[in-house]
Design a protein around this motif. Structure first.
Motif, PDB file in Angstrom:
ATOM      1  N   LYS A  62     -11.828   7.588 -13.626  1.00  0.00           N
ATOM      2  CA  LYS A  62     -11.898   8.632 -12.372  1.00  0.00           C
ATOM      3  C   LYS A  62     -11.752   7.971 -11.303  1.00  0.00           C
ATOM      4  CE  LYS A  62     -12.213  13.276 -10.949  1.00  0.00           C
ATOM      5  NZ  LYS A  62     -12.748  14.123 -11.137  1.00  0.00           N
ATOM      6  N   VAL A  63     -10.383   7.603 -10.538  1.00  0.00           N
ATOM      7  CA  VAL A  63      -9.758   7.789  -9.106  1.00  0.00           C
ATOM      8  C   VAL A  63     -10.089   8.183  -8.508  1.00  0.00           C
ATOM      9  CG1 VAL A  63      -8.502   6.095  -7.958  1.00  0.00           C
ATOM     10  CG2 VAL A  63      -8.909   5.594 -10.344  1.00  0.00           C
ATOM     11  N   GLY A  64     -11.041   9.165  -7.669  1.00  0.00           N
ATOM     12  CA  GLY A  64     -11.287  10.245  -6.228  1.00  0.00           C
ATOM     13  C   GLY A  64     -10.492   9.675  -4.897  1.00  0.00           C
ATOM     14  N   GLY A  65      -9.879  10.922  -4.170  1.00  0.00           N
ATOM     15  CA  GLY A  65      -9.741  10.201  -2.953  1.00  0.00           C
ATOM     16  C   GLY A  65      -8.136  10.122  -2.205  1.00  0.00           C
ATOM     17  N   LEU A  66      -7.101  11.033  -3.928  1.00  0.00           N
ATOM     18  CA  LEU A  66      -6.270  10.591  -3.593  1.00  0.00           C
ATOM     19  C   LEU A  66      -5.067  11.782  -2.989  1.00  0.00           C
ATOM     20  CD1 LEU A  66      -5.545   9.183  -7.379  1.00  0.00           C
ATOM     21  CD2 LEU A  66      -6.000   7.765  -5.454  1.00  0.00           C
ATOM     22  N   LYS A  67      -3.793  10.745  -2.661  1.00  0.00           N
ATOM     23  CA  LYS A  67      -3.089  11.932  -1.581  1.00  0.00           C
ATOM     24  C   LYS A  67      -2.322  12.648  -2.456  1.00  0.00           C
ATOM     25  CE  LYS A  67       0.493  11.498   1.825  1.00  0.00           C
ATOM     26  NZ  LYS A  67       1.366  10.386   3.070  1.00  0.00           N
ATOM     27  N   PRO A  68      -1.964  14.317  -2.162  1.00  0.00           N
ATOM     28  CA  PRO A  68      -1.267  14.622  -3.318  1.00  0.00           C
ATOM     29  C   PRO A  68       0.449  14.584  -3.376  1.00  0.00           C
ATOM     30  CG  PRO A  68      -2.777  15.811  -1.854  1.00  0.00           C
ATOM     31  CD  PRO A  68      -2.525  14.880  -1.242  1.00  0.00           C
ATOM     32  N   GLY A  69       0.860  14.150  -4.527  1.00  0.00           N
ATOM     33  CA  GLY A  69       2.696  13.830  -3.952  1.00  0.00           C
ATOM     34  C   GLY A  69       2.996  12.330  -3.897  1.00  0.00           C
ATOM     35  N   THR A  70       2.293  11.807  -4.610  1.00  0.00           N
ATOM     36  CA  THR A  70       2.156  10.189  -4.180  1.00  0.00           C
ATOM     37  C   THR A  70       2.233   9.621  -4.943  1.00  0.00           C
ATOM     38  OG1 THR A  70       0.978  10.902  -2.015  1.00  0.00           O
ATOM     39  CG2 THR A  70       1.121   8.228  -2.757  1.00  0.00           C
ATOM     40  N   HIS A 116      -1.482  -0.253   2.367  1.00  0.00           N
ATOM     41  CA  HIS A 116      -2.985   0.970   1.988  1.00  0.00           C
ATOM     42  C   HIS A 116      -3.511   0.071   2.094  1.00  0.00           C
ATOM     43  CE1 HIS A 116      -4.369   3.179  -1.235  1.00  0.00           C
ATOM     44  NE2 HIS A 116      -4.414   4.117  -0.465  1.00  0.00           N
ATOM     45  N   ARG A 117      -4.740  -0.267   1.857  1.00  0.00           N
ATOM     46  CA  ARG A 117      -5.959  -0.335   1.486  1.00  0.00           C
ATOM     47  C   ARG A 117      -6.557   0.232  -0.594  1.00  0.00           C
ATOM     48  NH1 ARG A 117     -11.825  -0.606   4.335  1.00  0.00           N
ATOM     49  NH2 ARG A 117     -12.719  -1.988   2.980  1.00  0.00           N
ATOM     50  N   PRO A 118      -6.214  -0.779  -1.039  1.00  0.00           N
ATOM     51  CA  PRO A 118      -6.021  -0.600  -2.456  1.00  0.00           C
ATOM     52  C   PRO A 118      -7.844   0.068  -2.503  1.00  0.00           C
ATOM     53  CG  PRO A 118      -6.474  -3.587  -2.095  1.00  0.00           C
ATOM     54  CD  PRO A 118      -6.111  -2.208  -0.743  1.00  0.00           C
ATOM     55  N   ILE A 119      -7.874   0.926  -3.625  1.00  0.00           N
ATOM     56  CA  ILE A 119      -9.029   1.107  -3.783  1.00  0.00           C
ATOM     57  C   ILE A 119      -9.321   0.185  -4.956  1.00  0.00           C
ATOM     58  CG2 ILE A 119     -10.154   4.060  -4.994  1.00  0.00           C
ATOM     59  CD1 ILE A 119      -7.394   4.739  -4.009  1.00  0.00           C
ATOM     60  N   THR A 120     -10.667  -0.012  -5.653  1.00  0.00           N
ATOM     61  CA  THR A 120     -11.101  -0.814  -6.173  1.00  0.00           C
ATOM     62  C   THR A 120     -12.344  -0.828  -6.996  1.00  0.00           C
ATOM     63  OG1 THR A 120     -11.556  -2.427  -4.922  1.00  0.00           O
ATOM     64  CG2 THR A 120      -9.763  -2.755  -5.137  1.00  0.00           C
ATOM     65  N   GLY A 121     -12.169  -0.676  -8.321  1.00  0.00           N
ATOM     66  CA  GLY A 121     -13.928  -0.383  -8.877  1.00  0.00           C
ATOM     67  C   GLY A 121     -13.659  -1.183 -10.003  1.00  0.00           C
ATOM     68  N   GLY A 122     -14.651  -1.037 -10.591  1.00  0.00           N
ATOM     69  CA  GLY A 122     -14.762  -1.864 -12.369  1.00  0.00           C
ATOM     70  C   GLY A 122     -16.411  -1.294 -13.020  1.00  0.00           C
ATOM     71  N   GLY A 123     -16.477  -2.457 -14.114  1.00  0.00           N
ATOM     72  CA  GLY A 123     -17.517  -2.061 -14.761  1.00  0.00           C
ATOM     73  C   GLY A 123     -17.687  -2.870 -16.017  1.00  0.00           C
ATOM     74  N   THR A 124     -18.762  -2.566 -17.006  1.00  0.00           N
ATOM     75  CA  THR A 124     -18.993  -3.566 -18.251  1.00  0.00           C
ATOM     76  C   THR A 124     -18.250  -2.361 -19.307  1.00  0.00           C
ATOM     77  OG1 THR A 124     -20.890  -4.178 -17.098  1.00  0.00           O
ATOM     78  CG2 THR A 124     -20.110  -4.789 -19.668  1.00  0.00           C
ATOM     79  N   VAL A 125     -18.003  -3.360 -20.030  1.00  0.00           N
ATOM     80  CA  VAL A 125     -17.204  -2.341 -21.862  1.00  0.00           C
ATOM     81  C   VAL A 125     -17.647  -3.169 -22.843  1.00  0.00           C
ATOM     82  CG1 VAL A 125     -14.924  -3.493 -22.171  1.00  0.00           C
ATOM     83  CG2 VAL A 125     -15.071  -1.697 -22.655  1.00  0.00           C
ATOM     84  N   ARG A 156      -3.786   9.393 -16.391  1.00  0.00           N
ATOM     85  CA  ARG A 156      -3.102  11.162 -16.327  1.00  0.00           C
ATOM     86  C   ARG A 156      -3.553  11.992 -14.307  1.00  0.00           C
ATOM     87  NH1 ARG A 156      -8.097  14.496 -19.170  1.00  0.00           N
ATOM     88  NH2 ARG A 156      -8.751  14.466 -16.975  1.00  0.00           N
ATOM     89  N   ALA A 157      -2.439  11.770 -13.782  1.00  0.00           N
ATOM     90  CA  ALA A 157      -3.178  12.235 -12.612  1.00  0.00           C
ATOM     91  C   ALA A 157      -3.031  13.970 -12.234  1.00  0.00           C
ATOM     92  CB  ALA A 157      -1.503  11.790 -11.317  1.00  0.00           C
ATOM     93  N   ARG A 158      -3.985  14.189 -11.285  1.00  0.00           N
ATOM     94  CA  ARG A 158      -3.694  15.585 -10.837  1.00  0.00           C
ATOM     95  C   ARG A 158      -3.675  15.510  -9.246  1.00  0.00           C
ATOM     96  NH1 ARG A 158      -6.620  19.204 -14.213  1.00  0.00           N
ATOM     97  NH2 ARG A 158      -7.627  18.081 -16.240  1.00  0.00           N
ATOM     98  N   VAL A 159      -4.491  16.863  -8.600  1.00  0.00           N
ATOM     99  CA  VAL A 159      -3.534  16.458  -6.589  1.00  0.00           C
ATOM    100  C   VAL A 159      -3.940  15.524  -6.084  1.00  0.00           C
ATOM    101  CG1 VAL A 159      -3.720  18.140  -4.900  1.00  0.00           C
ATOM    102  CG2 VAL A 159      -3.555  18.761  -6.968  1.00  0.00           C
ATOM    103  N   ARG A 160      -6.061  15.496  -6.533  1.00  0.00           N
ATOM    104  CA  ARG A 160      -5.935  14.087  -5.727  1.00  0.00           C
ATOM    105  C   ARG A 160      -7.032  13.538  -6.626  1.00  0.00           C
ATOM    106  NH1 ARG A 160      -5.867  15.489  -0.016  1.00  0.00           N
ATOM    107  NH2 ARG A 160      -5.958  17.696  -0.323  1.00  0.00           N
ATOM    108  N   SER A 161      -7.178  12.973  -7.715  1.00  0.00           N
ATOM    109  CA  SER A 161      -7.819  12.527  -8.547  1.00  0.00           C
ATOM    110  C   SER A 161      -6.824  11.553  -9.892  1.00  0.00           C
ATOM    111  CB  SER A 161      -8.798  12.415  -9.435  1.00  0.00           C
ATOM    112  OG  SER A 161      -8.757  13.994 -10.190  1.00  0.00           O
ATOM    113  N   ALA A 162      -6.745  11.331 -10.162  1.00  0.00           N
ATOM    114  CA  ALA A 162      -6.430  10.672 -11.315  1.00  0.00           C
ATOM    115  C   ALA A 162      -7.790   9.641 -12.366  1.00  0.00           C
ATOM    116  CB  ALA A 162      -5.062   8.932 -11.401  1.00  0.00           C
ATOM    117  N   ILE A 163      -7.192   9.665 -14.116  1.00  0.00           N
ATOM    118  CA  ILE A 163      -7.678   9.073 -15.270  1.00  0.00           C
ATOM    119  C   ILE A 163      -7.277   7.890 -15.399  1.00  0.00           C
ATOM    120  CG2 ILE A 163      -9.235   9.446 -16.908  1.00  0.00           C
ATOM    121  CD1 ILE A 163     -10.186  11.280 -15.287  1.00  0.00           C
ATOM    122  N   LEU A 164      -7.869   7.024 -15.206  1.00  0.00           N
ATOM    123  CA  LEU A 164      -7.376   6.003 -16.111  1.00  0.00           C
ATOM    124  C   LEU A 164      -7.139   5.161 -17.077  1.00  0.00           C
ATOM    125  CD1 LEU A 164      -6.942   3.376 -12.446  1.00  0.00           C
ATOM    126  CD2 LEU A 164      -4.668   4.922 -13.210  1.00  0.00           C
TER     127      LEU A 164
END
Length: 124
Positions: free
Chosen positions: A81-89, A61-70, A31-39
Motif C-alpha cells: 500500500k502506497v500512500g501520500g499520492l496526488k489525486p487525478g495523477t 518528482h522525488r520517487p516514493i520507495t520501499g521494500g520488504g521480504t517475501v 488498484r488506485a484510490r484518491v490518495r493511495s494505491a495497492i501494488l
C-alpha cells in the motif's frame, strides 16, 4: 464515488531485465484510490525486494520507495500500500529483487477528488 483503475502488464508487453534466468511471470497490477494505491506482483524467488513509484508527468518528482521480504509461505506474492499520492495523477511503478531482477513496469492513475470534475472514459 471511488474509481479504481487496474493496470496489468504481462511479461511480453513491458521491458524487463532478468538476472540468473528469473522473471516476473505474472506481471504487475495496481488498484488506485484518491490518495493511495495497492501494488501487486509475484516475485520470481524468495528474498528481499524494493519497489519504486514515480509521478509519470514530472521527471523532477522525488520517487516514493520501499521494500520488504517475501517468502514461499506467502506464495512469493507482494501487496504494497502506497500512500501520500496526488489525486487525478498518473504514476509509474516497478519492483526490483535483491538479485537485481527488474520487473515489468506498470502505470496507474489515482482517482480524482470526490467533488472534482474529471472526464470519464469507458472501454469495452
Amino acid at each position: 464515488m471511488v474509481v479504481a483503475l487496474i493496470t496489468v502488464l504481462p511479461m511480453g508487453l513491458a521491458s524487463q531485465s532478468t538476472a540468473g534466468g528469473a522473471s516476473f511471470a505474472q506481471g504487475v497490477a495496481a488498484r488506485a484510490r484518491v490518495r493511495s494505491a495497492i501494488l501487486w506482483t509475484r516475485l520470481p524467488e524468495p528474498g528481499r525486494y524494493k519497489w519504486v513509484v514515480l509521478r509519470a508527468e514530472d521527471s523532477g518528482h522525488r520517487p516514493i520507495t520501499g521494500g520488504g521480504t517475501v517468502t514461499s509461505s506467502r506464495d512469493l506474492t507482494v501487496h504494497v500500500k502506497v500512500g501520500g499520492l496526488k489525486p487525478g495523477t498518473r504514476y509509474f511503478y516497478n519492483f526490483i529483487t535483491a538479485g537485481g531482477t527488474v520487473g515489468p513496469g506498470g502505470f496507474f492513475r489515482t482517482a480524482p477528488l470526490p467533488d472534482g470534475r474529471a472526464p470519464l472514459k469507458l472501454a469495452f
